[in-house]
Each structure stands twice: as C-alpha cells, then as structure tokens.
Design an enzyme around this catalytic site. Structure first.
Site, PDB file in Angstrom:
ATOM      1  N   ASN A   9       0.867  -1.184   0.000  1.00  0.00           N
ATOM      2  CA  ASN A   9       0.000   0.000   0.000  1.00  0.00           C
ATOM      3  C   ASN A   9       0.903   1.233   0.000  1.00  0.00           C
ATOM      4  O   ASN A   9       1.483   1.577   1.035  1.00  0.00           O
ATOM      5  CB  ASN A   9      -0.892  -0.007   1.243  1.00  0.00           C
ATOM      6  CG  ASN A   9      -1.689   1.279   1.354  1.00  0.00           C
ATOM      7  OD1 ASN A   9      -1.863   1.994   0.374  1.00  0.00           O
ATOM      8  ND2 ASN A   9      -2.166   1.568   2.555  1.00  0.00           N
ATOM      9  N   LYS A  11       0.111   4.301  -0.367  1.00  0.00           N
ATOM     10  CA  LYS A  11      -0.537   5.526   0.122  1.00  0.00           C
ATOM     11  C   LYS A  11      -0.294   6.657  -0.889  1.00  0.00           C
ATOM     12  O   LYS A  11      -0.235   6.399  -2.087  1.00  0.00           O
ATOM     13  CB  LYS A  11      -0.034   5.878   1.518  1.00  0.00           C
ATOM     14  CG  LYS A  11       0.009   4.665   2.443  1.00  0.00           C
ATOM     15  CD  LYS A  11       0.225   5.025   3.864  1.00  0.00           C
ATOM     16  CE  LYS A  11       0.406   3.753   4.671  1.00  0.00           C
ATOM     17  NZ  LYS A  11       0.196   3.917   6.075  1.00  0.00           N
ATOM     18  N   HIS A  95      -9.388   1.377   4.870  1.00  0.00           N
ATOM     19  CA  HIS A  95      -8.105   1.624   5.542  1.00  0.00           C
ATOM     20  C   HIS A  95      -8.323   2.628   6.680  1.00  0.00           C
ATOM     21  O   HIS A  95      -9.118   3.560   6.546  1.00  0.00           O
ATOM     22  CB  HIS A  95      -7.085   2.152   4.533  1.00  0.00           C
ATOM     23  CG  HIS A  95      -5.697   2.157   5.087  1.00  0.00           C
ATOM     24  ND1 HIS A  95      -5.246   3.137   5.935  1.00  0.00           N
ATOM     25  CD2 HIS A  95      -4.668   1.278   4.945  1.00  0.00           C
ATOM     26  CE1 HIS A  95      -3.998   2.871   6.283  1.00  0.00           C
ATOM     27  NE2 HIS A  95      -3.616   1.748   5.689  1.00  0.00           N
ATOM     28  N   GLU A  97      -6.719   5.084   7.637  1.00  0.00           N
ATOM     29  CA  GLU A  97      -6.508   6.506   7.279  1.00  0.00           C
ATOM     30  C   GLU A  97      -7.747   7.070   6.574  1.00  0.00           C
ATOM     31  O   GLU A  97      -8.071   8.246   6.731  1.00  0.00           O
ATOM     32  CB  GLU A  97      -5.239   6.640   6.406  1.00  0.00           C
ATOM     33  CG  GLU A  97      -3.985   6.434   7.247  1.00  0.00           C
ATOM     34  CD  GLU A  97      -2.788   5.891   6.493  1.00  0.00           C
ATOM     35  OE1 GLU A  97      -2.783   5.917   5.246  1.00  0.00           O
ATOM     36  OE2 GLU A  97      -1.852   5.422   7.163  1.00  0.00           O
ATOM     37  N   GLU A 164      -5.373  -4.581  10.875  1.00  0.00           N
ATOM     38  CA  GLU A 164      -4.385  -3.516  11.000  1.00  0.00           C
ATOM     39  C   GLU A 164      -4.666  -2.706  12.278  1.00  0.00           C
ATOM     40  O   GLU A 164      -5.459  -1.755  12.245  1.00  0.00           O
ATOM     41  CB  GLU A 164      -4.456  -2.583   9.793  1.00  0.00           C
ATOM     42  CG  GLU A 164      -4.121  -3.256   8.484  1.00  0.00           C
ATOM     43  CD  GLU A 164      -3.474  -2.277   7.515  1.00  0.00           C
ATOM     44  OE1 GLU A 164      -2.424  -2.618   6.966  1.00  0.00           O
ATOM     45  OE2 GLU A 164      -4.006  -1.169   7.323  1.00  0.00           O
ATOM     46  N   GLY A 170       2.383   2.713  10.610  1.00  0.00           N
ATOM     47  CA  GLY A 170       3.312   3.822  10.381  1.00  0.00           C
ATOM     48  C   GLY A 170       4.003   4.303  11.648  1.00  0.00           C
ATOM     49  O   GLY A 170       4.635   5.357  11.660  1.00  0.00           O
ATOM     50  N   SER A 209       3.449  -1.649  10.428  1.00  0.00           N
ATOM     51  CA  SER A 209       4.911  -1.605  10.590  1.00  0.00           C
ATOM     52  C   SER A 209       5.586  -2.948  10.281  1.00  0.00           C
ATOM     53  O   SER A 209       6.541  -3.352  10.959  1.00  0.00           O
ATOM     54  CB  SER A 209       5.282  -1.112  11.987  1.00  0.00           C
ATOM     55  OG  SER A 209       4.790   0.211  12.181  1.00  0.00           O
TER      56      SER A 209
HETATM   57  C1  PEP Z   1      -0.727   0.387   5.876  1.00  0.00           C
HETATM   58  O1  PEP Z   1      -0.720   1.487   5.384  1.00  0.00           O
HETATM   59  O2  PEP Z   1      -1.644  -0.384   5.590  1.00  0.00           O
HETATM   60  C2  PEP Z   1       0.355   0.019   6.779  1.00  0.00           C
HETATM   61  C3  PEP Z   1       0.269  -1.117   7.421  1.00  0.00           C
HETATM   62  O3  PEP Z   1       1.410   0.905   6.897  1.00  0.00           O
HETATM   63  P1  PEP Z   1       2.833   0.627   7.605  1.00  0.00           P
HETATM   64  O4  PEP Z   1       3.339  -0.695   7.095  1.00  0.00           O
HETATM   65  O5  PEP Z   1       3.690   1.768   7.180  1.00  0.00           O
HETATM   66  O6  PEP Z   1       2.596   0.581   9.073  1.00  0.00           O
END
Ligand code: PEP
Length: 250
Positions: A9, A11, A95, A97, A164, A170, A209
C-alpha cells in the site's frame, strides 16, 4: 493450506515515473512470484501505467480506495468500473486513514465492498482497533462491530481481511506475533460462524509496521496468511525481501 498474499500500500507516494522505476527494479528482484500472491496498490494516477508493466506478470494491481457508485455526479470520486478499466483486480477498502481523515464509516465501507464485488474486484478489507480501544480491552468488540457492519448482506468470496491495529500503522510499533495471531483467530472464528467452511479458505493479512526483519515471525503464526505493507513497500529491495520471506513460509 492458504497461499500467502503480500500487498503493497503505497498511500500518497510515487508519481508515474517513480512507479515505473519501482516496478522495473522489483521485477528483477522477484523473478517468479508463483508461490505467493503479490498485489501492488499505487496512487490512482499511476494505475494505468503500472498495469502496462504488470499485465505480463502474476502481480496484481490494486487501488487504495473506490467510490460506491458506478458513475454519475460525484466530483473527484473514482468508480469500480474505472478501476477495472485501468487494470485493477483488487481494491483496498476501509483503511484506517480513510476512516480517520475522511470519516468513512462501516456503512460506507459496506457500500464500497458491495460496489467493488459487483464489478468483479477483489477486496482487501481493513479493520483494527485504536490504542485506546486496545487498552480498554475493547479489541474484539471493535473487530466484531467492524466485521458485522462492513460485511452486512455481503458474500465472503473475493474478500481478504487485513487486520491492521491502528496503533501499529506507520508507528514502528508492530503487534507481537501472538497479539496479531490472537486477533486473526478471532476474525477467522467470526467468519466461520457467519460463512462456515469459507473461513478456512479466506486469507487474513496482518498490517502495521511490517518490515523485512519482522515478517518471518509474523508469518510463523498459523492464522497469519500474509501482510499489507505500507512504509516498507516503498523500496523494491525491502518489499522483495518481504515477498521472499512469504515464499519461504510455504
Ligand atoms: C498500511 O498502510 O496499511 C500500513 C500497514 O502501513 P505501515 O506498514 O507503514 O505501518
């Protein structure tokens, strides 16, 4: 045995040239993706160009969001019809976000899933609790509500769930493999109660992460079938290492 799925992803990162440079490098690093399903989700503006390079490979193209109508007066939105036209076979929906910054509710997520499936797109549905919800011991309650409302009147085929935890996205704080697997087992149990045997086939990804250093311990858990990767998917070398770890898990 479920085939692992690893999804990138990106973003709001990478313009068209950066997208193409990434794909050229990544294809050299991961020659044969046969044992692992790989999905890449660039921004909307790169989708059609990315597809020109990916169409000859096994790597699937995904969008990061979709609107729930096929066409019409919805300025700024992108429909599932447009995504399939651009070469997408997947879309990420719900997601955190999107939920946090764009106020997406489970009801909107449900409508988006319906529109995506109606148009033949596979869905990666993101769910997960905030830090406060975890500390209040509300993780399972939140997951239960998100699953119930997002999947209302929806069949489960063509849907992959990504667990998640918001506090791990992040932030550099990964859920421990045990914490992640506990949530995945809960999700699979939930799906089993509603959809019966389909639960054993459905893949549940962990996101939050994920890096080349922690992916192996996460994938060692029985209910973790792959990863949705943000930051560590932006460099072809790192994302290729994550894919290779998923291959070794088979
Ligand atoms: C994501 O955006 O779905 C995500 C898991 O980001 P990150 O791996 O940067 O934590």
């Amino acid at each position: 045995m479920r085939k692992p799925l690893v999804a990138a992803n990106w973003k709001m990162n990478k313009a068209i040239k950066e997208t193409l440079d990434f794909i050229h490098s990544f294809l050299q690093l991961v020659e044969d993706s046969g044992d692992v399903d790989i999905v890449i989700a660039p921004p909307f503006t790169s989708l059609a160009d990315a597809f020109r390079l990916l169409r000859a490979t096994n790597i699937k193209l995904s969008a990061q969001d979709v609107f729930y109508e096929d066409k019409g007066a919805f300025t700024g939105e992108i429909s599932p019809v447009m995504l399939t036209d651009a070469g997408c076979s997947f879309v990420i929906i719900g997601h955190s976000e999107r939920r946090q910054y764009f106020l997406e509710t489970d009801e909107i997520v449900n409508r988006k899933i319906d529109a995506a499936r109606r148009n033949g797109l596979e869905v990666i549905l993101c769910i997960g609790e905030s830090l406060m919800e975890r500390e209040d011991n509300k993780t399972f309650e939140v997951l239960d509500r998100q699953l119930r409302d997002s999947l209302k009147d929806t069949a489960i085929d063509g849907i992959t769930i990504a667990y998640e935890p918001i506090w791990a996205i992040g932030t550099g704080k990964t859920a421990t493999p045990e914490q992640a697997n506990e949530a995945h087992t809960f999700i699979r149990g939930w799906v089993k109660r509603k959809y019966e045997e389909s639960a054993d086939k459905m893949r549940i990804l962990y996101g939050g992460s994920v890096t080349p250093d922690n992916i192996e311990s996460l994938l060692a858990e029985p209910d973790i079938d792959g990863a949705l990767v943000g930051g560590a998917s932006l460099k072809p070398e790192d994302f290729a290492k994550i894919v290779k770890s998923a291959k070794r898990r088979i």
